[in-house]
Scaffold this active site. Structure first.
Site, PDB file in Angstrom:
ATOM      1  N   THR A  14      -1.951  -6.428   2.206  1.00 50.75           N
ATOM      2  CA  THR A  14      -3.062  -7.168   2.805  1.00 50.75           C
ATOM      3  C   THR A  14      -4.162  -7.439   1.789  1.00 50.75           C
ATOM      4  OG1 THR A  14      -2.607  -5.722   4.678  1.00 50.75           O
ATOM      5  CG2 THR A  14      -4.459  -7.225   4.892  1.00 50.75           C
ATOM      6  N   VAL A  15      -4.531  -6.406   1.013  1.00 48.46           N
ATOM      7  CA  VAL A  15      -5.635  -6.575   0.067  1.00 48.46           C
ATOM      8  C   VAL A  15      -5.219  -7.491  -1.086  1.00 48.46           C
ATOM      9  CG1 VAL A  15      -7.206  -5.378  -1.505  1.00 48.46           C
ATOM     10  CG2 VAL A  15      -6.600  -4.324   0.687  1.00 48.46           C
ATOM     11  N   LYS A 107      -8.152   4.980  -4.594  1.00 56.89           N
ATOM     12  CA  LYS A 107      -8.999   6.178  -4.584  1.00 56.89           C
ATOM     13  C   LYS A 107      -8.227   7.441  -4.936  1.00 56.89           C
ATOM     14  CE  LYS A 107      -8.242   5.495   0.224  1.00 56.89           C
ATOM     15  NZ  LYS A 107      -7.852   4.110   0.427  1.00 56.89           N
ATOM     16  N   GLU A 131     -14.884  -0.646  -7.322  1.00 58.56           N
ATOM     17  CA  GLU A 131     -15.773  -0.774  -6.154  1.00 58.56           C
ATOM     18  C   GLU A 131     -15.013  -0.633  -4.849  1.00 58.56           C
ATOM     19  OE1 GLU A 131     -18.628  -0.344  -4.511  1.00 58.56           O
ATOM     20  OE2 GLU A 131     -19.596  -1.532  -6.094  1.00 58.56           O
ATOM     21  N   GLY A 189      -3.625  -0.604  14.850  1.00 59.55           N
ATOM     22  CA  GLY A 189      -3.435  -0.705  13.403  1.00 59.55           C
ATOM     23  C   GLY A 189      -4.534  -0.040  12.601  1.00 59.55           C
ATOM     24  N   GLU A 192      -2.400   5.204  10.742  1.00 59.38           N
ATOM     25  CA  GLU A 192      -0.994   5.201  10.349  1.00 59.38           C
ATOM     26  C   GLU A 192      -0.166   5.984  11.372  1.00 59.38           C
ATOM     27  OE1 GLU A 192      -0.070   3.772   7.453  1.00 59.38           O
ATOM     28  OE2 GLU A 192      -2.100   3.341   6.766  1.00 59.38           O
ATOM     29  N   ASP A 203      -8.470  11.503   3.023  1.00 63.18           N
ATOM     30  CA  ASP A 203      -8.903  10.202   2.503  1.00 63.18           C
ATOM     31  C   ASP A 203     -10.401  10.227   2.195  1.00 63.18           C
ATOM     32  OD1 ASP A 203      -8.589   7.152   2.233  1.00 63.18           O
ATOM     33  OD2 ASP A 203     -10.118   7.327   3.792  1.00 63.18           O
ATOM     34  N   LYS A 207     -12.539   9.798  -1.623  1.00 65.60           N
ATOM     35  CA  LYS A 207     -13.685   8.909  -1.855  1.00 65.60           C
ATOM     36  C   LYS A 207     -14.916   9.719  -2.247  1.00 65.60           C
ATOM     37  CE  LYS A 207     -11.769   5.607   1.453  1.00 65.60           C
ATOM     38  NZ  LYS A 207     -11.700   5.316   2.899  1.00 65.60           N
TER      39      LYS A 207
END
Lengths: 440, 440
Positions: A14-15, A107, A131, A189, A192, A203, A207
């Site tokens: 997606t990214v 990350k 970023e 969505g 996961e 996660d 970060k």
């Protein structure tokens, strides 16, 4: 005008697909702002056949991201593969060692190998920008690495995982269980199939490790982070928080203390008046306490293809304009060795929810155990048996009464010792729930 | 390591003195981050004798800021004098024409001469940085000029004046009049003896003009801004807003419309759920709507010596690191000519507070006038005579009834025409109060 800046993108999820589209959509504006065109020249992904709605025929294709990273036809390598080892690490290392600037949203890779990669980037004299790795589209890396250099930062904390914030927001608004909200998040969505990485706080920890290094000028030290997830939070906790003037958020918090840098990820009670308490759903927020700027809060999308791509493209434009700050603000060689503040030394207020056995002497025993550790209580809430905060308490244990305590600032060591003593006294029916309180 | 970067600071008020102190306090960190020392070498101010708690004996003194700006012994000129003409403009122009990068916090200067100064900076190939000119310590210039280049921006809006936000917050929280809160603000140093510049919306307009240029890539066009201040806001308006689910904030808003860029400064009703509605007191906030990042909100101190100095020092470090983006994101020659969207074409909802003459036919006449202009009403609140929202209405007019209308989206032209028609019908006892509604 300089020659175009040729981009190679590895990873077309997606990214990655959004990055290719954004660069195309904003071609004129980017060219005007950077004094040179920016064009995606080559891509790499696992499956060439998949339809991503991209004009792949215009782009060179690489099956191997490492080959793309080393390709002399590209000027900047964009890594959107993910994962702390394997092809992502190999390709980023290869690009930097080949003297190419790198932009990444990874990350996990940075939390594990950030300092090594920064050293390679600095040795090659190229940028390593990330970023998008923290809080998606929110420009927190740029703010810490550039905008706030005049400040000594005391604390950086934030809502860094949209999945957890979505679940906690739903639980609070609708009085639903963690499990029910997790299922909805998976259906939409936002989570996961295996949600451990998000709801377990890992996660957020990745970060936070990056933010800590940027904020305090220390080497990344992800292993030092105390991590608790949100799976144990109940509707009763959220209702009690609400009544007491708090909300519960999964925060990553890094604080400068006398004992060193304290890094922790856990469900946190924040005053409703705090800007961060207003942040609901999948939105992220990062707050900074610093000596000069006082308090600064940035709120925005922590995930999503286009929002994350926005951060990636911003990083690319900095490279196109010739900007090359040290990846972690100061050169890797000058990052301080982390001085870990032990979690037991953490100071703060606590919310404690106890199932107290319903017999004489219980209240006195609890109060005594708190007093022994010099823990002062800001409030005590005990309701009639079986009903807490206007609803049935799902955590209710037969023959026990729910009691909620809010402490003034104490230490982790003191609260743990007091609770253990209570447990061995036999007045507590089940493991107490504790949630740390974060003041503004 | 490169040679030290030598700074000259003109203007030693609260911000100037803080800049000198911050650079000294953070000397080691700045040197590590920038690969070169940053030192203040020379200063200029009106009164040499005044005690500012600074070690002025270490610094060269200039009575004339223009002489400082041209001095070959400084590498960067920092302008903190203020004012859109006079010594500030002369000194900044002199520095740029002498090939020196400039950092300024001067919003009035930029709103009036920003494009001219950008041209000079670009011609000389030097930076012109002004993070501190908009929202003090909030890194909104960097975010728009660098971080969001991948986005097409649709709207930028914010609370850009701490004085007005302090007054409106106090009025709302305590039900006080504008005049009473202004007096308090003056006593606390949040408002000037002549408050017109702040409460009239002009300070907000200067900042908005700069944001508009950065967000839309257009030449600064401060004259196009529709400006209304907060002096006409009453406790009755704030109470009505509260009841209807809104707060009232003085916003600067710039929106991309089909007719061009709409720029306006006025009291605005924002839904309580909007992040910007939570911002109280002297704090500033800026929100951005953009195609890729969706919504981003930055909240922080809009004024104060150290917070503003934080932004100035951030700008200096960018120069020390060799970063030199075009002052307004794209080169001045490529800024688009502003296409002004006329205020009459503004589309949005309206809050209207009417003093309706208490006789038969009034309601029908009002409803007819609205219907004639195809204005739909979302809500109508009429309370029994003399009492609105649980308190005496200070705006109450004898023989009249206060009526509050909230319209669905209409145009400025339609609402003005409808209100004029109502006035000439003779059913309205005094000039209606109108406040525009800004949706999230």
């Amino acid at each position: 005008m300089q020659a175009p800046l040729k981009i190679g993108v590895a990873g077309l999820g997606t990214v990655g697909a959004s990055v290719v589209r954004l660069i195309d959509r904003r071609a004129n504006a980017l060219s005007a702002a950077c004094g040179r065109a920016i064009t995606v020249q080559a891509v790499s992904a696992r499956s060439r056949g998949r339809d991503r709605g991209l004009p792949l025929e215009r782009l060179r294709w690489f099956d191997d991201p490492v080959a793309l990273a080393r390709d002399p036809g590209i000027d900047v390598f964009v890594e959107l593969i993910g994962g702390e080892e394997g092809p992502a690490r190999e390709a980023v290392t290869a690009a930097l060692d080949a003297g190419k600037p790198v932009v990444t949203a990874n990350k996990a890779l940075l939390a594990r190998h950030g300092v090594d990669l920064a050293r390679r980037a600095e040795k090659a004299g190229v940028a390593l920008n990330f970023e998008a790795a923290v809080a998606g589209g929110v420009p927190i890396v740029k703010t810490l690495r550039e905008g706030l250099l005049g400040n000594t930062i005391e604390r950086v904390y934030g809502i860094l995982n949209g999945t957890c914030n979505y679940i906690l927001s739903r639980m609070e608004a609708e009085g639903l269980s963690f499990e029910a909200c997790l299922k909805d998040a998976q259906r939409l969505g936002y989570a996961e199939a295996d949600p451990t990485f998000d709801v377990g706080g890992f996660d957020t920890a990745h970060k936070l490790a990056i933010l800590t290094s940027l904020a305090f000028g220390t080497e990344i030290d992800a292993e030092a982070i105390h991590v608790e997830g949100i799976t144990q939070i109940t509707p009763a906790d959220l209702a009690a928080a609400d009544e007491l003037g708090y909300r519960i958020k999964l925060l990553g918090v890094a604080t400068r203390t006398e004992a060193g840098v304290e890094q922790r990820v856990h469900p946190t009670m924040v005053p409703k008046s705090a800007p961060i308490a207003q942040v609901n759903g999948v939105t992220n927020a990062v707050a900074i306490d610093a000596d000069a700027v006082q308090e600064l809060t940035l709120v925005g999308p922590g995930a999503g293809g286009e929002a994350t791509a926005s951060a990636v493209v911003g990083d690319i434009t900095d490279i196109a304009r010739g900007f090359r700050p040290a990846p972690f603000g100061v050169p890797a060689a000058e990052l301080a060795k982390p001085a870990r503040a032990p979690m037991q030394a953490h100071k703060g207020g606590y919310y404690v929810r106890l199932s107290v056995v319903d017999r004489p002497g219980a209240a006195a025993a609890i109060a005594t155990r708190m007093a022994e550790r010099a823990i002062s209580l800001e409030s005590i809430v005990q309701r009639r048996k079986g009903r807490v905060h206007g609803g049935d308490d799902p955590a209710k244990v037969a023959g026990s009464v729910p009691v909620i305590l809010i402490t003034y600032a104490t230490t982790e060591a003191a609260i743990r010792a007091a609770l253990e003593a209570m447990m061995s006294d036999g007045y507590i029916a089940e493991t107490p729930q504790t949630i740390r309180i974060e003041r503004e």
